[in-house]
Structures are given as structure tokens and as C-alpha cells.
Design a protein around this motif. Sequence first.
Motif, PDB file in Angstrom:
ATOM      1  N   LEU A 162       0.860  -1.178   0.000  1.00  0.00           N
ATOM      2  CA  LEU A 162       0.000   0.000   0.000  1.00  0.00           C
ATOM      3  C   LEU A 162       0.898   1.230   0.000  1.00  0.00           C
ATOM      4  CD1 LEU A 162      -2.533  -1.104   2.797  1.00  0.00           C
ATOM      5  CD2 LEU A 162      -2.387  -1.862   0.410  1.00  0.00           C
ATOM      6  N   CYS A 163       1.074   1.836  -1.165  1.00  0.00           N
ATOM      7  CA  CYS A 163       1.972   2.985  -1.320  1.00  0.00           C
ATOM      8  C   CYS A 163       1.165   4.261  -1.099  1.00  0.00           C
ATOM      9  CB  CYS A 163       2.607   2.965  -2.706  1.00  0.00           C
ATOM     10  SG  CYS A 163       3.511   1.425  -3.051  1.00  0.00           S
ATOM     11  N   LEU A 164       1.256   4.838   0.112  1.00  0.00           N
ATOM     12  CA  LEU A 164       0.337   5.887   0.531  1.00  0.00           C
ATOM     13  C   LEU A 164       0.605   7.237  -0.117  1.00  0.00           C
ATOM     14  CD1 LEU A 164       0.020   5.124   4.354  1.00  0.00           C
ATOM     15  CD2 LEU A 164      -1.209   4.123   2.415  1.00  0.00           C
ATOM     16  N   ASN A 165       1.833   7.556  -0.417  1.00  0.00           N
ATOM     17  CA  ASN A 165       2.163   8.873  -0.972  1.00  0.00           C
ATOM     18  C   ASN A 165       2.723   8.732  -2.381  1.00  0.00           C
ATOM     19  OD1 ASN A 165       1.518  10.415   1.452  1.00  0.00           O
ATOM     20  ND2 ASN A 165       3.300   9.424   2.353  1.00  0.00           N
ATOM     21  N   ALA A 166       2.028   7.985  -3.193  1.00  0.00           N
ATOM     22  CA  ALA A 166       2.493   7.737  -4.554  1.00  0.00           C
ATOM     23  C   ALA A 166       2.409   9.014  -5.391  1.00  0.00           C
ATOM     24  CB  ALA A 166       1.654   6.645  -5.207  1.00  0.00           C
ATOM     25  N   PRO A 167       3.322   9.194  -6.357  1.00  0.00           N
ATOM     26  CA  PRO A 167       3.232  10.349  -7.257  1.00  0.00           C
ATOM     27  C   PRO A 167       1.990  10.240  -8.130  1.00  0.00           C
ATOM     28  CG  PRO A 167       4.888   8.797  -8.018  1.00  0.00           C
ATOM     29  CD  PRO A 167       4.465   8.335  -6.663  1.00  0.00           C
ATOM     30  N   LYS A 168       1.592  11.350  -8.740  1.00  0.00           N
ATOM     31  CA  LYS A 168       0.349  11.397  -9.523  1.00  0.00           C
ATOM     32  C   LYS A 168       0.274  10.293 -10.570  1.00  0.00           C
ATOM     33  CE  LYS A 168      -1.630  15.043  -7.710  1.00  0.00           C
ATOM     34  NZ  LYS A 168      -2.922  14.925  -6.995  1.00  0.00           N
ATOM     35  N   LYS A 169       1.390  10.025 -11.239  1.00  0.00           N
ATOM     36  CA  LYS A 169       1.383   9.030 -12.316  1.00  0.00           C
ATOM     37  C   LYS A 169       1.174   7.611 -11.804  1.00  0.00           C
ATOM     38  CE  LYS A 169       6.429   8.701 -12.190  1.00  0.00           C
ATOM     39  NZ  LYS A 169       7.682   8.839 -12.984  1.00  0.00           N
ATOM     40  N   GLU A 170       1.397   7.390 -10.499  1.00  0.00           N
ATOM     41  CA  GLU A 170       1.244   6.056  -9.924  1.00  0.00           C
ATOM     42  C   GLU A 170       0.072   5.952  -8.957  1.00  0.00           C
ATOM     43  OE1 GLU A 170       3.119   3.681 -10.915  1.00  0.00           O
ATOM     44  OE2 GLU A 170       4.898   4.628 -11.776  1.00  0.00           O
ATOM     45  N   ALA A 171      -0.601   7.079  -8.684  1.00  0.00           N
ATOM     46  CA  ALA A 171      -1.588   7.113  -7.605  1.00  0.00           C
ATOM     47  C   ALA A 171      -2.893   6.384  -7.936  1.00  0.00           C
ATOM     48  CB  ALA A 171      -1.894   8.558  -7.224  1.00  0.00           C
ATOM     49  N   ASP A 172      -3.152   6.127  -9.184  1.00  0.00           N
ATOM     50  CA  ASP A 172      -4.407   5.457  -9.565  1.00  0.00           C
ATOM     51  C   ASP A 172      -4.158   4.064 -10.119  1.00  0.00           C
ATOM     52  OD1 ASP A 172      -5.941   7.697  -8.887  1.00  0.00           O
ATOM     53  OD2 ASP A 172      -5.526   8.622 -10.816  1.00  0.00           O
ATOM     54  N   THR A 173      -3.176   3.378  -9.589  1.00  0.00           N
ATOM     55  CA  THR A 173      -2.784   2.113 -10.204  1.00  0.00           C
ATOM     56  C   THR A 173      -2.830   0.945  -9.211  1.00  0.00           C
ATOM     57  OG1 THR A 173      -0.451   2.540  -9.703  1.00  0.00           O
ATOM     58  CG2 THR A 173      -1.254   3.263 -11.852  1.00  0.00           C
ATOM     59  N   ILE A 174      -3.051  -0.239  -9.769  1.00  0.00           N
ATOM     60  CA  ILE A 174      -2.833  -1.508  -9.072  1.00  0.00           C
ATOM     61  C   ILE A 174      -2.040  -2.359 -10.060  1.00  0.00           C
ATOM     62  CG2 ILE A 174      -3.854  -3.543  -7.993  1.00  0.00           C
ATOM     63  CD1 ILE A 174      -6.374  -1.932  -7.471  1.00  0.00           C
ATOM     64  N   ILE A 175      -0.779  -2.599  -9.770  1.00  0.00           N
ATOM     65  CA  ILE A 175       0.105  -3.276 -10.715  1.00  0.00           C
ATOM     66  C   ILE A 175       0.636  -4.559 -10.082  1.00  0.00           C
ATOM     67  CG2 ILE A 175       2.210  -3.089 -12.091  1.00  0.00           C
ATOM     68  CD1 ILE A 175       1.811  -0.047 -12.064  1.00  0.00           C
ATOM     69  N   GLU A 176       0.488  -5.662 -10.816  1.00  0.00           N
ATOM     70  CA  GLU A 176       0.977  -6.953 -10.330  1.00  0.00           C
ATOM     71  C   GLU A 176       2.222  -7.367 -11.112  1.00  0.00           C
ATOM     72  OE1 GLU A 176      -0.544 -11.575  -9.639  1.00  0.00           O
ATOM     73  OE2 GLU A 176      -1.595 -10.276 -11.062  1.00  0.00           O
ATOM     74  N   TYR A 177       3.231  -7.836 -10.400  1.00  0.00           N
ATOM     75  CA  TYR A 177       4.445  -8.392 -10.990  1.00  0.00           C
ATOM     76  C   TYR A 177       4.469  -9.882 -10.638  1.00  0.00           C
ATOM     77  CZ  TYR A 177       5.710  -3.469 -11.208  1.00  0.00           C
ATOM     78  OH  TYR A 177       5.707  -2.116 -11.450  1.00  0.00           O
ATOM     79  N   ARG A 178       4.535 -10.744 -11.661  1.00  0.00           N
ATOM     80  CA  ARG A 178       4.448 -12.175 -11.421  1.00  0.00           C
ATOM     81  C   ARG A 178       5.321 -12.945 -12.405  1.00  0.00           C
ATOM     82  NH1 ARG A 178      -1.635 -11.882 -13.644  1.00  0.00           N
ATOM     83  NH2 ARG A 178      -1.222 -12.133 -15.866  1.00  0.00           N
ATOM     84  N   MET A 179       5.485 -14.217 -12.129  1.00  0.00           N
ATOM     85  CA  MET A 179       6.275 -15.080 -13.009  1.00  0.00           C
ATOM     86  C   MET A 179       5.412 -15.570 -14.163  1.00  0.00           C
ATOM     87  SD  MET A 179       8.360 -17.412 -10.251  1.00  0.00           S
ATOM     88  CE  MET A 179       8.977 -18.477 -11.562  1.00  0.00           C
ATOM     89  N   GLU A 180       5.982 -15.528 -15.363  1.00  0.00           N
ATOM     90  CA  GLU A 180       5.308 -16.072 -16.540  1.00  0.00           C
ATOM     91  C   GLU A 180       6.358 -16.725 -17.431  1.00  0.00           C
ATOM     92  OE1 GLU A 180       3.096 -13.068 -18.528  1.00  0.00           O
ATOM     93  OE2 GLU A 180       1.463 -13.061 -17.064  1.00  0.00           O
TER      94      GLU A 180
END
Length: 276
Positions: A162-180
Motif C-alpha cells: 500500500l503505497c500511501l504517498n504515490a506520485p500522480k502518475k502512480e496514484a491510480d494504479t494496481i500493478i501486479e508483478y508475477r512469473m510467466e
Amino acid sequence: MKTKTYLANAIDTADMKAQYDAEAKKIVADKGVLSWIVKYTVKEMKDCTLEEIADAIEDIEVAQVPVYPGKRRTEAIIGMPSEDKVPNEGEITFDVRFYVITQRGERVKLILNVEIQKDYYPGYDLVTRAVFYCARMLSAQLNTEFHAEDYDGVKKVYSIWLCLNAPKKEADTIIEYRMEPHIIFGTQEDEHRYDLLSDVMIGLDEESCRKTKTALHGFLGTIFSEELKPSEKLQSLEKDYGMKTTGEIREGVGRMCNLSDGIYERGMEQGKEQNM
């Protein structure tokens, strides 16, 4: 009346920040809050209701230190020890770590970790730290969930930030990093179990409580907003998100808001002294 020195104010501020962090972790450890986070970040649970997810959150390991100490009944997660020690590798303290048992067809155990991150630029890439946390949660399962003779017992892990003070470009995101898998040459006919770790970064800022892009942003933004009063937060959580706020949540929200105000006031005092 004796005026506090800059150092005394700095110490007070540091203590308030530690208390704020502790209260924030207690709130996130509530099953009602965790259910929202799991619903929007864990693909194995996306089709479940919030009530089903709350029921699926389990404490399988022997309880160590309760999240909410005392005699009152609590819905907080006790779960595994929050410290992960590996010889010659130092120690990690997880904010919140717990199990989820999925029951769609078969019982599958997931191990999840939720982190509250206020500094979006701590001097290194947060994603690399999240990957490292997943690696530690995987390796810590040796001789508990699986043995070296049979790696099929490894349980999938999630590290959710939970990134509370994210910059504007990241504030509206949910990004998953996974193995593929990425096939460099040839074809793959057999299915392999490679989906063992996922890092999920949730970008939030002060405006998240007023956004409708995802319900999770609004929900978490309301909890961590520094503009809303405790009564406004609780009213929104109950009215807008249908959450039944427990006594611990109500008390925790109030304490967190008071501590936030105290940190601001101490910062103002330090600023005045520096100018002087």
C-alpha cells in the motif's frame, strides 16, 4: 514553561511516527480490511464475496504475539511470527502476514504479506524489495510446508504494498508483478506449476478517498486520509463500503488521526526553530 529543544521535538515526532505506523498496521490487520485488499489483488479470490474471504483467512501456525493485545475478542490476524530469520542473512519484519485458504474445487493455501509504505522513493526500487520479500516467504517454507525431497508442497506467496504517498502518475494504479513463461525456442506441451509469487503495488494519494476508479482506492484512501476526521472516515466506511467497523477499528482510526495531527504540529515547531 520550559521550551522544548529541536532535538526533543524531533524525538517526540519520531515516537509519534512509530505509534502511527503501529496503529496503521493494526487497522490493516483487521479481517474486514484485509478482505477488501485480498478481493482486489488475489486472483484466486476475486470471485468470492468479502464475507467468504474473511472466513477464508486463517491462522494455521501457532499464535505468537496478538496484533491487538489484551483480553477483548478481536478479528485481527495473529498468524505466523512476523519476523523471518535466516542464518547469515539478517532479519525482516513483515507488517502483516497471514494465510488464505481457497476452497474452489480444492483447498489451496496462500501465504500473503501486506506492507504499508509511506516513502515511495526510499532510495531503491520498491518492486525489488517486494520481490525479495516473496523470495523470503518462499524459502521460509522449507521444512514446514515442503521438504527438499519434494518441492511440490511450496505454497504461493503474495506481497501486497500500500503505497500511501504515490506520485500522480502512480496514484491510480494496481500493478501486479508475477512469473510467466517465455519460450525462447520450441514448444511447451506439459503444464508446469510456476505461478508461485506475485507482487502487487497499490498506488494511493490524498485524493484517493474521493476517487471512484476502483472501490479499493476509495476504501483505502478513506482509511489513510489525513484530511478526513475520524467520524467522517467511519461514516464513509460504513455507508459507502458497507463495512461493520469494530471497536478496535474505531479506536484505531481515532488514534491514528490524532497522531497524524501531532506529527504535523511537531514538524511545524521544528520548522520554526530551524528558521530561528
